[in-house]
Scaffold this motif. Structure first.
Motif, PDB file in Angstrom:
ATOM      1  N   LYS A  40     -59.528 -92.479 -37.168  1.00 37.42           N
ATOM      2  CA  LYS A  40     -59.335 -93.123 -35.700  1.00 37.42           C
ATOM      3  C   LYS A  40     -59.539 -94.087 -34.726  1.00 37.42           C
ATOM      4  CE  LYS A  40     -58.439 -88.073 -34.470  1.00 37.42           C
ATOM      5  NZ  LYS A  40     -58.875 -87.085 -35.892  1.00 37.42           N
ATOM      6  N   LYS A  83     -65.508 -87.718 -30.761  1.00 37.20           N
ATOM      7  CA  LYS A  83     -64.765 -86.617 -31.991  1.00 37.20           C
ATOM      8  C   LYS A  83     -65.252 -88.066 -33.350  1.00 37.20           C
ATOM      9  CE  LYS A  83     -60.458 -87.786 -29.636  1.00 37.20           C
ATOM     10  NZ  LYS A  83     -59.167 -87.887 -29.762  1.00 37.20           N
ATOM     11  N   GLY A  90     -58.124 -80.963 -35.313  1.00 38.72           N
ATOM     12  CA  GLY A  90     -59.545 -80.893 -34.123  1.00 38.72           C
ATOM     13  C   GLY A  90     -61.011 -80.292 -34.463  1.00 38.72           C
ATOM     14  N   GLU A 141     -64.745 -91.568 -26.404  1.00 42.13           N
ATOM     15  CA  GLU A 141     -63.973 -91.954 -25.407  1.00 42.13           C
ATOM     16  C   GLU A 141     -63.275 -91.582 -24.299  1.00 42.13           C
ATOM     17  OE1 GLU A 141     -60.184 -92.210 -28.146  1.00 42.13           O
ATOM     18  OE2 GLU A 141     -59.725 -89.760 -27.564  1.00 42.13           O
ATOM     19  N   VAL A 144     -59.233 -88.109 -21.132  1.00 43.20           N
ATOM     20  CA  VAL A 144     -57.959 -88.008 -20.632  1.00 43.20           C
ATOM     21  C   VAL A 144     -57.297 -87.236 -19.941  1.00 43.20           C
ATOM     22  CG1 VAL A 144     -55.073 -87.581 -21.162  1.00 43.20           C
ATOM     23  CG2 VAL A 144     -57.163 -88.385 -23.138  1.00 43.20           C
ATOM     24  N   ASP A 160     -50.506 -82.465 -25.964  1.00 42.76           N
ATOM     25  CA  ASP A 160     -50.271 -83.425 -26.816  1.00 42.76           C
ATOM     26  C   ASP A 160     -48.415 -83.725 -26.909  1.00 42.76           C
ATOM     27  OD1 ASP A 160     -50.485 -82.298 -28.980  1.00 42.76           O
ATOM     28  OD2 ASP A 160     -52.274 -83.494 -29.737  1.00 42.76           O
ATOM     29  N   GLU A 267     -53.680 -90.175 -31.934  1.00 42.11           N
ATOM     30  CA  GLU A 267     -54.170 -90.711 -32.960  1.00 42.11           C
ATOM     31  C   GLU A 267     -52.540 -90.660 -33.984  1.00 42.11           C
ATOM     32  OE1 GLU A 267     -55.251 -87.279 -35.735  1.00 42.11           O
ATOM     33  OE2 GLU A 267     -54.698 -85.881 -34.844  1.00 42.11           O
TER      34      GLU A 267
HETATM   35  N1  LIG Z   1     -59.684 -88.179 -24.726  1.00 41.84           N
HETATM   36  C1  LIG Z   1     -60.150 -86.891 -25.040  1.00 41.84           C
HETATM   37  N2  LIG Z   1     -59.644 -86.488 -23.470  1.00 41.84           N
HETATM   38  C2  LIG Z   1     -58.812 -85.090 -23.472  1.00 41.84           C
HETATM   39  N3  LIG Z   1     -58.484 -84.390 -24.195  1.00 41.84           N
HETATM   40  C3  LIG Z   1     -58.806 -85.329 -25.847  1.00 41.84           C
HETATM   41  C4  LIG Z   1     -59.216 -86.569 -25.969  1.00 41.84           C
HETATM   42  N4  LIG Z   1     -58.926 -87.167 -27.579  1.00 41.84           N
HETATM   43  C5  LIG Z   1     -58.822 -85.544 -27.878  1.00 41.84           C
HETATM   44  N5  LIG Z   1     -57.870 -83.924 -26.899  1.00 41.84           N
HETATM   45  C6  LIG Z   1     -57.747 -83.145 -27.262  1.00 41.84           C
HETATM   46  O1  LIG Z   1     -58.319 -82.550 -28.608  1.00 41.84           O
HETATM   47  C7  LIG Z   1     -56.976 -82.785 -28.912  1.00 41.84           C
HETATM   48  C8  LIG Z   1     -56.942 -83.754 -31.168  1.00 41.84           C
HETATM   49  O2  LIG Z   1     -57.432 -84.942 -30.240  1.00 41.84           O
HETATM   50  P1  LIG Z   1     -57.261 -85.421 -31.798  1.00 41.84           P
HETATM   51  O3  LIG Z   1     -57.606 -86.553 -30.977  1.00 41.84           O
HETATM   52  O4  LIG Z   1     -54.955 -84.934 -31.661  1.00 41.84           O
HETATM   53  O5  LIG Z   1     -58.014 -84.954 -33.556  1.00 41.84           O
HETATM   54  P2  LIG Z   1     -57.745 -84.455 -34.459  1.00 41.84           P
HETATM   55  O6  LIG Z   1     -56.794 -84.984 -35.817  1.00 41.84           O
HETATM   56  O7  LIG Z   1     -58.480 -83.341 -34.656  1.00 41.84           O
HETATM   57  O8  LIG Z   1     -56.286 -83.697 -33.865  1.00 41.84           O
HETATM   58  C9  LIG Z   1     -56.249 -83.245 -28.841  1.00 41.84           C
HETATM   59  O9  LIG Z   1     -54.954 -82.716 -28.806  1.00 41.84           O
HETATM   60  C10 LIG Z   1     -56.560 -83.187 -27.298  1.00 41.84           C
HETATM   61  O10 LIG Z   1     -56.198 -81.870 -27.024  1.00 41.84           O
END
Ligand SMILES: Nc1ncnc2c1ncn2[C@@H]1O[C@H](COP(=O)(O)OP(=O)(O)O)[C@@H](O)[C@H]1O
Ligand SMILES: [Mg+2]
Length: 315
Positions: A40, A83, A90, A141, A144, A160, A267
């Motif tokens: 990522k 993350k 997740g 980060e 959001v 998302d 992502e």
């Molecule tokens: N910066 C953020 N702020 C708030 N929620 C987040 C953020 N990043 C990820 N999430 C939550 O975590 C979930 C998984 O994050 P993601 O970056 O898609 O990683 P993965 O590869 O594990 O799916 C997202 O769908 C969202 O709901």
């Protein structure tokens, strides 16, 4: 999953796992592009040059001793997400929305003590959540904050939007909503709800949870039939741009809509799942074949977005 006869699946043009792997992923994705999307941090840096914005990077924790910097930095923060750079599904993601003395507050409302959060960082570095268990880095980060019009449908988590992009064309889309089961994350196999979106308008079609059709969100109780994603054309264009940024011919692009910053890329996925077809009640194959048979592909992301809105819209 409710059983659907192979003949019916065929009629709907459902892409199956084998065909996806052989005819699409193997044929259209260069292996050399995988490291870019499987990490990522690399994704963030690569797409930035193509005008695709991601949640602001606050810190990268690469080594154990950097955790003390994290402690100082986090003092002044409202919310953030931690993350594993090489995580997926997740796993290992902790979303922090606030602070209460020595505790951080998670998106789910539960509290986590500062030393426990730091231990979580240590685990990420050790590779507990990385694909092959290899050492990893932790990304911190900006939190959001979902636009309220969309956030209300989701249970304690940022919804998302997954868009499958084929040869630069956004061919199918689905909104994913967090549930009690999915712990503030919008990952389908953890129990998030998938809502198919009309590619022509950004309005909801069908919804599924654990691959079964539903009409109401199991926790918020809200009807899932009248959801309408704002700035839909811009979202499609942003997804389309990820093709120029990565060269991947077949991928899943995951976007979120931030209340202040608008659409952001979360992502990319080089092996996107097939459940998006269940959420749409439509198969991917006819759309993929349509794109494959284009004699003169469109050059710009905007043109490709406009093409799919017209060609694959529900009406
Ligand atoms: N910066 C953020 N702020 C708030 N929620 C987040 C953020 N990043 C990820 N999430 C939550 O975590 C979930 C998984 O994050 P993601 O970056 O898609 O990683 P993965 O590869 O594990 O799916 C997202 O769908 C969202 O709901
Ligand atoms: Mg994800």
């Amino acid at each position: 999953m409710d059983w659907i006869s192979p003949r019916r699946l065929n009629r709907l043009g459902m892409l199956n796992m084998n065909r996806r792997n052989v005819d699409y992923i193997a044929r259209y994705n260069e292996r050399s592009s995988y490291p870019l999307v499987d990490n990522k941090l690399k994704t963030k840096l690569a797409v930035a040059e193509y005008g695709v914005t991601t949640p602001r990077l606050l810190q990268v924790v690469r080594q154990q001793h950097e955790i003390s910097h994290f402690r100082e930095m986090a003092e002044g923060l409202g919310g953030f997400a931690i993350k594993p750079a090489k995580g997926s599904g997740g796993k290992g993601i902790t979303v922090i929305t606030g602070r209460d003395d020595d505790y951080y507050i998670k998106a789910s409302g539960t509290r986590i003590a500062a030393p426990d959060l730091e231990r979580h960082l240590t685990n990420i570095l050790a590779g507990l959540y990385s694909l092959a268990g290899s050492p990893d880095v932790a990304i911190v980060e900006n939190l959001v904050e979902s636009a309220p019009s969309l956030a209300k449908f989701s249970y304690q988590g940022v919804p998302d939007i997954r868009i499958v992009v084929f040869q630069g064309y956004p061919v199918m889309a689905m909104l994913r909503l967090a549930t009690k089961d999915s712990d503030g994350k919008a990952n389908l196999h953890q129990g998030a709800v998938g809502v198919g979106l009309d590619i022509g308008t950004g309005r909801s079609l069908n919804a599924v949870q654990f691959n079964r059709p539903i009409t109401l969100h199991p926790d918020t109780g809200l009807a899932l039939e009248n959801i309408d994603i704002e700035a839909w054309e811009d979202m499609l264009e942003m997804a389309a741009r990820c093709y120029e940024a990565t060269g991947l011919g077949y991928m899943g692009v995951d976007l979120v809509v931030d209340a202040n910053e608008g659409p952001l890329l979360l992502e990319l996925n080089a092996r996107p799942g097939l459940a998006i077809q269940m959420a749409n009640g439509r198969g991917l194959l006819p759309r993929l074949r349509n794109i494959e048979s284009l004699k003169r592909p469109h050059f710009t992301p905007r043109e490709r977005a406009n093409y799919v809105m017209d060609a694959f819209g529900a009406l």
